[in-house]
Design a protein around this motif. Structure first.
Motif, mmCIF file in Angstrom:
data_model
loop_
_atom_site.group_PDB
_atom_site.id
_atom_site.type_symbol
_atom_site.label_atom_id
_atom_site.label_comp_id
_atom_site.label_asym_id
_atom_site.label_seq_id
_atom_site.Cartn_x
_atom_site.Cartn_y
_atom_site.Cartn_z
ATOM 1 N N SER A 126 -3.343 0.892 -7.982
ATOM 2 C CA SER A 126 -2.182 0.973 -8.662
ATOM 3 C C SER A 126 -2.310 0.875 -10.177
ATOM 4 O O SER A 126 -1.354 1.604 -10.782
ATOM 5 N N ASN B 159 3.959 1.484 -1.076
ATOM 6 C CA ASN B 159 4.740 1.747 -2.125
ATOM 7 C C ASN B 159 3.962 2.233 -3.254
ATOM 8 O O ASN B 159 4.384 2.987 -4.221
ATOM 9 N N ALA B 160 2.641 1.644 -3.416
ATOM 10 C CA ALA B 160 1.871 2.229 -4.404
ATOM 11 C C ALA B 160 1.432 3.585 -4.412
ATOM 12 O O ALA B 160 1.342 4.495 -5.393
ATOM 13 N N VAL C 120 -5.777 -2.457 -3.771
ATOM 14 C CA VAL C 120 -4.497 -1.965 -3.858
ATOM 15 C C VAL C 120 -4.361 -2.206 -5.520
ATOM 16 O O VAL C 120 -3.297 -1.286 -5.985
ATOM 17 N N THR D 88 0.882 -1.071 0.164
ATOM 18 C CA THR D 88 0.029 -0.014 -0.018
ATOM 19 C C THR D 88 0.949 1.312 -0.116
ATOM 20 O O THR D 88 0.606 2.185 -0.898
ATOM 21 N N ILE E 52 -0.079 3.642 -12.487
ATOM 22 C CA ILE E 52 0.973 3.332 -13.238
ATOM 23 C C ILE E 52 0.555 3.320 -14.627
ATOM 24 O O ILE E 52 1.311 3.773 -15.406
ATOM 25 N N TYR F 40 4.533 5.580 -5.654
ATOM 26 C CA TYR F 40 4.870 5.684 -7.070
ATOM 27 C C TYR F 40 3.868 6.721 -7.577
ATOM 28 O O TYR F 40 4.004 6.870 -9.012
ATOM 29 N N THR F 41 3.379 7.507 -6.873
ATOM 30 C CA THR F 41 2.757 8.747 -7.517
ATOM 31 C C THR F 41 3.513 10.096 -7.721
ATOM 32 O O THR F 41 3.442 10.879 -8.193
ATOM 33 N N LEU G 248 6.797 -2.293 -7.482
ATOM 34 C CA LEU G 248 5.634 -2.535 -7.109
ATOM 35 C C LEU G 248 5.482 -3.919 -7.018
ATOM 36 O O LEU G 248 4.645 -4.546 -5.971
ATOM 37 N N TYR H 149 8.842 0.447 -12.259
ATOM 38 C CA TYR H 149 7.508 0.119 -11.571
ATOM 39 C C TYR H 149 7.569 -1.402 -11.172
ATOM 40 O O TYR H 149 6.482 -2.021 -10.304
ATOM 41 N N ILE I 31 -6.500 3.058 -3.319
ATOM 42 C CA ILE I 31 -5.659 2.370 -2.512
ATOM 43 C C ILE I 31 -5.891 2.663 -1.016
ATOM 44 O O ILE I 31 -5.948 1.630 -0.387
ATOM 45 N N GLY J 33 -6.453 7.041 -8.062
ATOM 46 C CA GLY J 33 -5.838 5.737 -7.691
ATOM 47 C C GLY J 33 -5.548 5.641 -6.000
ATOM 48 O O GLY J 33 -5.432 4.753 -5.378
#
Length: 302
Positions: A268, A101-102, A264, A99, A272, A105-106, A245, A242, A141, A137
């Motif tokens: 994601s 890490n998702a 999640v 969660t 992504i 990645y923004t 993830l 990516y 999440i 996203g």
């Protein structure tokens, strides 16, 4: 894995993403009650210990007049690193690995938005759409029925990470990246040390292990990025990052017994997929430009 070809650069970045996720694992292993500022301080200490011999070697080979160029920038990045380290530790303590890490990645979305604000970079309709979908996203999440400090920390970490990444553009070309990274970490020590002293937590020997291991992984990720992006266009290989993830899902399940739910995964994808589309558009634009250049060269030769 020289990074001179697209395939080798992708492999290097996938390996770097694994180390980045492993860094998060070691920080999370410190536990939810870890002394946050103390851990951040020791991470900075170990990174300096590892980088200092490399920086001294680079210093001996560079022109001494370039050694102090951009010192204010390194000071700013060092203190942003401290802030990012604190936010990272708080968010990993409160959220499952996948969660957190998702949400991390923004960061590319914030890079685009901050780039438009500070560098006047043009925002296309595709970039705006990617930003909006990315924020959708995040909501999927986190499902924020209530706002927690861990959620806020994860989002703020992505923002600070984006700001620090944008500042890389201003790093003097005369300095090597590893030298600059060492100077940045040296500037992180005073503020991180002051915060650890203010925190007043009792010393925990175990924290040294987690700090050392996470520092090694963090530097390994930095080296992977340095090699992976050095010889090829970033748009051709950036999607490889990516893979982190996937590592977060697997390591979270294996190490901490976390089982990510469908929210999640779906969230994601919202984050992504638009970024992958933008990367694909970048590749097409580069190829068109190269094709036009080759055509003009052929016509000129004829």
């Amino acid at each position: 894995m020289s990074g001179r070809t697209v395939s080798s650069a992708i492999l290097v970045l996938v390996l770097g993403s694994f180390f980045a996720t492993l860094c998060d694992v070691f920080i999370k292993m410190a536990g939810p009650d870890v002394a946050v500022f103390q851990l951040t301080f020791f991470r900075a200490v170990f990174m300096c210990m590892i980088l200092l011999p490399i920086a001294l070697f680079k210093y001996q080979r560079m022109e001494k007049s370039t050694a102090l160029i951009g010192i204010k920038l390194h000071f700013l990045r060092g203190n942003l690193w401290v802030l990012a380290g604190v936010l990272l530790t708080i968010s990993l303590a409160a959220l499952p690995l996948a969660t957190a890490n998702a949400v991390f990645y923004t960061a590319p979305i914030f890079i685009m938005l901050l780039g438009a604000f500070f560098y006047k970079e043009r925002l296309s309709i595709h970039v705006i759409a990617a930003a909006l979908l990315g924020f959708v996203g995040i909501l999927i999440i986190l499902r924020p029925t209530e706002i927690t400090f861990g959620m806020i920390s994860a989002i703020l970490f992505a923002v600070v990470l984006a700001a620090n990444s944008l500042l890389i553009k201003k790093i003097p070309q005369e300095q090597s990246m590893m030298y600059g990274l060492c100077i940045t970490q040296l500037f992180a020590l005073p503020s991180a040390g002051a915060l650890a002293w203010w925190e007043g937590a009792s010393f925990d020997p175990d924290i040294l292990i987690f700090a050392a291991l996470s520092s090694v992984c963090s530097i390994s990720y930095s080296v992977a990025c340095l090699v992976g992006y050095r010889y090829v266009a970033s748009s051709q290989v950036t999607s490889a990052e990516y893979s982190g993830l996937i590592f977060a899902f697997l390591l979270g399940w294996w190490w901490f017994g976390e089982t990510p739910d469908w929210a999640v995964f779906i969230g994601s994808l919202f984050v992504i997929l638009p970024l992958l589309y933008l990367s694909h558009q970048d590749i097409r634009r580069i190829r068109r430009s190269q094709s036009m250049t080759n055509t003009r060269a052929n016509l000129s030769a004829g």
